[in-house]
Design a protein around this motif. Structure first.
Motif, PDB file in Angstrom:
ATOM      1  N   TYR A 125      31.757 -76.143  10.958  1.00  0.00           N
ATOM      2  CA  TYR A 125      30.642 -76.706  11.706  1.00  0.00           C
ATOM      3  C   TYR A 125      30.146 -75.643  12.653  1.00  0.00           C
ATOM      4  CZ  TYR A 125      32.496 -81.121   9.978  1.00  0.00           C
ATOM      5  OH  TYR A 125      32.945 -82.133   9.165  1.00  0.00           O
ATOM      6  N   SER A 126      28.835 -75.439  12.718  1.00  0.00           N
ATOM      7  CA  SER A 126      28.348 -74.420  13.635  1.00  0.00           C
ATOM      8  C   SER A 126      27.043 -74.857  14.273  1.00  0.00           C
ATOM      9  CB  SER A 126      28.158 -73.095  12.895  1.00  0.00           C
ATOM     10  OG  SER A 126      27.198 -73.268  11.883  1.00  0.00           O
ATOM     11  N   THR A 127      26.768 -74.281  15.412  1.00  0.00           N
ATOM     12  CA  THR A 127      25.489 -74.512  16.069  1.00  0.00           C
ATOM     13  C   THR A 127      24.844 -73.161  16.313  1.00  0.00           C
ATOM     14  OG1 THR A 127      26.662 -74.492  18.172  1.00  0.00           O
ATOM     15  CG2 THR A 127      26.092 -76.647  17.275  1.00  0.00           C
ATOM     16  N   GLY A 128      23.524 -73.134  16.260  1.00  0.00           N
ATOM     17  CA  GLY A 128      22.798 -71.904  16.521  1.00  0.00           C
ATOM     18  C   GLY A 128      22.454 -71.792  17.993  1.00  0.00           C
ATOM     19  N   LEU A 129      21.602 -70.825  18.297  1.00  0.00           N
ATOM     20  CA  LEU A 129      21.147 -70.590  19.659  1.00  0.00           C
ATOM     21  C   LEU A 129      20.522 -71.867  20.231  1.00  0.00           C
ATOM     22  CD1 LEU A 129      21.358 -67.847  21.000  1.00  0.00           C
ATOM     23  CD2 LEU A 129      18.954 -67.453  20.425  1.00  0.00           C
ATOM     24  N   GLY A 130      21.063 -72.344  21.321  1.00  0.00           N
ATOM     25  CA  GLY A 130      20.457 -73.485  21.988  1.00  0.00           C
ATOM     26  C   GLY A 130      20.645 -74.818  21.311  1.00  0.00           C
ATOM     27  N   GLU A 131      21.349 -74.827  20.194  1.00  0.00           N
ATOM     28  CA  GLU A 131      21.521 -76.069  19.447  1.00  0.00           C
ATOM     29  C   GLU A 131      22.797 -76.770  19.918  1.00  0.00           C
ATOM     30  OE1 GLU A 131      22.219 -77.362  14.784  1.00  0.00           O
ATOM     31  OE2 GLU A 131      22.114 -75.252  15.340  1.00  0.00           O
ATOM     32  N   ARG A 132      22.741 -78.105  20.004  1.00  0.00           N
ATOM     33  CA  ARG A 132      23.946 -78.845  20.380  1.00  0.00           C
ATOM     34  C   ARG A 132      24.259 -79.816  19.257  1.00  0.00           C
ATOM     35  NH1 ARG A 132      25.009 -80.497  24.959  1.00  0.00           N
ATOM     36  NH2 ARG A 132      26.714 -81.222  23.674  1.00  0.00           N
ATOM     37  N   ARG A 133      25.516 -80.114  19.074  1.00  0.00           N
ATOM     38  CA  ARG A 133      25.859 -80.969  17.954  1.00  0.00           C
ATOM     39  C   ARG A 133      27.141 -81.734  18.233  1.00  0.00           C
ATOM     40  NH1 ARG A 133      26.890 -78.736  11.789  1.00  0.00           N
ATOM     41  NH2 ARG A 133      27.160 -80.773  10.860  1.00  0.00           N
ATOM     42  N   VAL A 134      27.148 -83.012  17.885  1.00  0.00           N
ATOM     43  CA  VAL A 134      28.369 -83.804  17.992  1.00  0.00           C
ATOM     44  C   VAL A 134      28.798 -84.201  16.585  1.00  0.00           C
ATOM     45  CG1 VAL A 134      29.436 -85.903  18.870  1.00  0.00           C
ATOM     46  CG2 VAL A 134      27.757 -84.686  20.254  1.00  0.00           C
ATOM     47  N   VAL A 135      30.022 -83.838  16.216  1.00  0.00           N
ATOM     48  CA  VAL A 135      30.516 -84.103  14.868  1.00  0.00           C
ATOM     49  C   VAL A 135      31.571 -85.184  14.931  1.00  0.00           C
ATOM     50  CG1 VAL A 135      31.562 -83.097  12.831  1.00  0.00           C
ATOM     51  CG2 VAL A 135      30.189 -81.670  14.341  1.00  0.00           C
ATOM     52  N   ARG A 136      31.395 -86.210  14.126  1.00  0.00           N
ATOM     53  CA  ARG A 136      32.444 -87.234  14.043  1.00  0.00           C
ATOM     54  C   ARG A 136      33.331 -86.884  12.870  1.00  0.00           C
ATOM     55  NH1 ARG A 136      34.327 -92.072  15.541  1.00  0.00           N
ATOM     56  NH2 ARG A 136      32.968 -92.148  17.345  1.00  0.00           N
TER      57      ARG A 136
END
Lengths: 336, 169
Positions: A125-136
């Motif tokens: 799982y990855s996020t880019g510049l400025g990206e936020r992510r919640v993984v269940r």
């Protein structure tokens, strides 16, 4: 299975009882086994008591197995097993095999390994510049990823193994005593049970913040003062990576979670660390021009991604100036 | 949620069978019958939906207590009636609550300390076999020893923990 022959003088009564526990735990016994077991119990009244003690001891161990104190033992045992498997694999290839056999074996092994890897491959799982992510995750846990973060997740029958490659992530772990939850980052392992914590890699430091429950951090120097491997809620562990120097401090829980809400808060944080965190978000790239500037301790609240406000705020309050180089802003200490 | 391909029942059986048999043995005396009753518990468990297996240990011993009660009823005319009823009506919780067992006998840290007193190999084999569910053959393979050596090491570890247990009393 042939009936166990445990009642040789080679074993103490306690060991015989343990061997019977072992046999019993492995499934239904044959008629012969049962006869042996009855005979053993009948042979001496002490045998029954020993058996009860052995079974009770095992239950104690199982009651304790999910406790944080116990987890280092488990991790060590599993690591040792893994290492021995690897050693064994290299030893086997040194056997004088015919070249064609060796080649065939290698092909088969590669295929099998590839297949195993495919089945059990970690999920990235990855996020880019400025990206936020919640993984269940499948087990009900969640991983909340800060910007510019990479995490791999591998859930198996017996374990939940996560690896933080870069950035920062917060984990809300669902309780499952049979599957320890561990996050590794830069050769350090954080092991947790039913808890909430974050792990961050920033500027050659690893930081662990514990919000709830307990975690153990493995791979630290054992003699560290106060045993920094154990954290309680509201504590932060900072590990300097080349030296493994570890420091525990207490944190304001709501404040250190501000990044989840899109804010970056710094309290007496070196400018270099603040810059590394700001750089996870879009905008001009920030750099540190000299060591003195990088080690300035800054305090303030900034919206993540608002680089301009950050630069203005820092230059107004601290003895640094900014040099503009295209899309890059370089902080340099003001000459005294 | 556990993944669907996992056989939770066999894992549970591995963990709990010795304690279960010890529990029955204390109440029915006959090892064959104790073994049969333990087997019966797992048959009943297999018939219950997986989701209700969550509270495992307590649930298993509740089934065990129910079985004893049924057995006592069946054996009404037999002379061991009195003994069985006494056994079956005894609250099963006393020996069963894992938290109580540990708190009562010794602290968790002393259990960990005792395990640390064992040699690395003995401790690792015990932990792998008992807690990580690695089978004896795989352990033997990894450590390059015979299965019976692995058995000896696990027995040694168990006996050592038992010894400390008696000392603590």
């Amino acid at each position: 299975m042939k009936p166990p022959k445990f009642d040789s003088p080679e074993f103490t009564q306690a060991e015989q009882a343990a061997l019977w526990c072992m046999r019993l735990s492995e499934g239904r016994m044959t008629r012969e086994d049962k006869k042996c077991f009855s005979d053993w119990l009948a042979a001496d009244p002490a045998h029954g008591a020993a058996f009860e003690q052995a079974a009770g001891t095992w239950r104690e161990v199982h009651a304790a197995e999910a406790a944080p104190d116990f987890l280092p033992l488990r991790v060590e045992a599993l690591e040792s097993l893994q290492q021995r498997h690897r050693m064994r694999a290299t030893r086997l290839t040194r056997w004088p095999l015919k070249r064609s056999m060796l080649a065939a074996a290698l092909v088969a092994m590669t295929l099998a390994a590839g297949l195993l890897w495919w089945i059990h491959r970690p999920e990235l799982y990855s996020t880019g510049l400025g990206e936020r992510r919640v993984v269940r995750l499948q087990d009900g846990s969640t991983a909340s990823l800060d910007a510019s973060t990479e995490v791999t997740v591998q859930l198996t029958r017996n374990s939940r193994v996560l690896h933080l490659i870069r950035g920062r992530a917060k984990f809300d772990v669902s309780k499952d005593p049979l599957r320890p939850f561990s996050v590794s980052a830069a050769d350090r392992v954080v092991v947790a049970t039913g808890t909430a914590f974050s792990v961050e890699l920033v500027n050659a430091h690893m930081q662990v913040v514990l919000y709830e429950g307990r975690v153990s951090v493995l791979g630290l120097p054992a003699a560290a003062p106060g045993g920094p491997g154990e954290l309680t809620a509201g504590q932060q562990l900072d590990v300097e990576l080349p030296t493994a120097a570890a420091r525990v401090s207490s944190v304001d829980r709501t404040q250190s979670l501000a990044w989840e809400a899109g804010q970056l808060e710094f309290v007496d944080e070196p400018l270099a660390v603040a810059v590394a965190r700001m750089n996870r978000y879009p905008g001009p790239r920030l750099m540190i021009g000299d060591a003195r500037a990088g080690s300035l301790l800054i305090t303030g609240v900034f919206a993540s991604g608002d680089t301009r406000a950050f630069v203005e705020g820092v230059t107004a309050a601290f003895p640094v100036r900014v040099e503009v180089d295209g899309e890059t802003r370089i902080f340099r200490s003001k000459s005294r | 949620m556990r993944s669907a391909h996992e056989p939770p029942l066999s894992q549970l059986s591995r963990r709990i069978r010795p304690a279960l048999i010890s529990y029955f043995l204390r109440r029915v005396r006959d090892p064959n019958e104790a073994e049969d009753l333990a087997h019966e518990v797992f048959i009943r468990l297999a018939e219950t939906p997986i989701d209700s297996l969550r509270s495992t240990d307590a649930y298993v011993f509740q089934i065990a207590a129910n079985l004893l009660r049924d057995r006592a009823r069946r054996n009404k005319v037999r002379e061991d009636y009195a003994h069985s009823v006494e056994a079956a009506t005894e609250p099963p919780a006393e020996a069963l609550d894992p938290a109580r067992i540990v708190a009562g006998r010794r602290s968790l840290s002393s259990l960990v300390a005792r395990l640390r007193e064992l040699s690395d190999r003995t401790r690792e084999m015990f932990v792998l076999y008992r807690i990580e569910n690695v089978n004896k053959r795989d352990i033997a393979g990894a450590y390059d020893v015979s299965v019976s050596t692995v058995e000896k090491e696990i027995a040694k570890a168990t006996a050592y923990l038992m010894l400390c247990r008696e000392d603590g009393e």
